[in-house]
Design a protein around this motif. Structure first.
Motif, mmCIF file in Angstrom:
data_model
loop_
_atom_site.group_PDB
_atom_site.id
_atom_site.type_symbol
_atom_site.label_atom_id
_atom_site.label_comp_id
_atom_site.label_asym_id
_atom_site.label_seq_id
_atom_site.Cartn_x
_atom_site.Cartn_y
_atom_site.Cartn_z
ATOM 1 N N UNK A 43 0.768 -1.345 -0.122
ATOM 2 C CA UNK A 43 -0.061 0.201 -0.236
ATOM 3 C C UNK A 43 0.903 1.316 -0.152
ATOM 4 N N UNK A 44 1.858 1.309 0.877
ATOM 5 C CA UNK A 44 2.896 2.415 0.893
ATOM 6 C C UNK A 44 3.523 2.525 -0.477
ATOM 7 N N UNK A 45 3.808 1.523 -0.919
ATOM 8 C CA UNK A 45 4.713 1.643 -2.312
ATOM 9 C C UNK A 45 3.602 2.385 -3.490
ATOM 10 N N UNK A 52 4.340 10.837 -5.918
ATOM 11 C CA UNK A 52 5.386 11.165 -6.465
ATOM 12 C C UNK A 52 4.821 11.930 -7.808
ATOM 13 N N UNK A 53 4.082 11.158 -8.477
ATOM 14 C CA UNK A 53 3.319 11.615 -10.091
ATOM 15 C C UNK A 53 2.634 12.798 -9.804
ATOM 16 N N UNK A 54 1.756 12.797 -8.759
ATOM 17 C CA UNK A 54 0.676 13.945 -8.767
ATOM 18 C C UNK A 54 1.601 15.290 -8.159
ATOM 19 N N UNK A 55 2.243 15.199 -7.277
ATOM 20 C CA UNK A 55 3.278 16.127 -6.853
ATOM 21 C C UNK A 55 4.297 16.850 -7.656
ATOM 22 N N UNK A 56 4.826 15.870 -8.686
ATOM 23 C CA UNK A 56 5.586 16.445 -9.660
ATOM 24 C C UNK A 56 4.830 17.442 -10.503
ATOM 25 N N UNK A 123 1.016 2.891 -9.001
ATOM 26 C CA UNK A 123 0.607 4.244 -8.444
ATOM 27 C C UNK A 123 1.194 5.290 -9.410
ATOM 28 N N UNK A 124 2.257 5.015 -10.056
ATOM 29 C CA UNK A 124 2.593 5.965 -11.120
ATOM 30 C C UNK A 124 1.568 6.094 -12.297
ATOM 31 N N UNK A 125 1.141 5.095 -12.603
ATOM 32 C CA UNK A 125 0.190 5.044 -13.580
ATOM 33 C C UNK A 125 -1.169 5.852 -13.161
#
Length: 136
Positions: A43-45, A52-56, A123-125
């Motif tokens: 879940x954490x991963x 990371x993607x959203x904050x980028x 999560x990145x996707x």
């Protein structure tokens, strides 16, 4: 100094959340496999990938870089870093091996590695789909 504070607060919240989630799962799943730690790490991963993607993308939306960095530190390094616990997963694998349960030890070690990397990629996707919705 503010960076240290946001990481510390996020880490404390993440560790408290891990304690609660892991405890609930352990209470429901007794037996050989450490499901609580496994679920927490997967879940954490996944959340690290999403955050990371959203904050980028925040800087593209006009959020100042220092604010985006503080959010990144608070959520990924602090919250998710405090929530995940790969050291515990390793200790649990060693204990399983020491007790003669090599298959469970290998399943835990290799399963955690493969599943957490996959979860981070998902999560990145998911974050990318969300960003696409913002810019599409």
């Amino acid at each position: 100094m503010i960076e240290l504070l946001v990481v510390a607060v996020g880490g404390g919240l993440g560790a408290a959340a891990r304690f609660m989630v892991d405890g609930e799962i352990r209470a429901r799943h007794t037996g050989g496999f450490p499901w609580g730690t496994f679920v927490v790490n997967v879940t954490g991963s996944f959340l690290i990938g999403v955050f990371s993607t959203l904050l980028y993308t925040l800087t593209f939306l006009g959020v100042p870089g220092d604010v985006a960095l503080l959010l990144q530190l608070a959520l990924t390094v602090g919250l998710c870093g405090g929530f995940t616990t790969f050291s515990t997963a390793t200790v649990e694998s060693v204990r399983l091996a020491q007790s003669g349960r090599m298959r469970l030890a290998l399943a835990n070690s290799l399963g955690t590695l493969a599943t957490t990397v996959t979860a981070a990629g998902l999560g990145v996707a998911v974050g990318g789909v969300a960003v696409g919705g913002l810019f599409g």
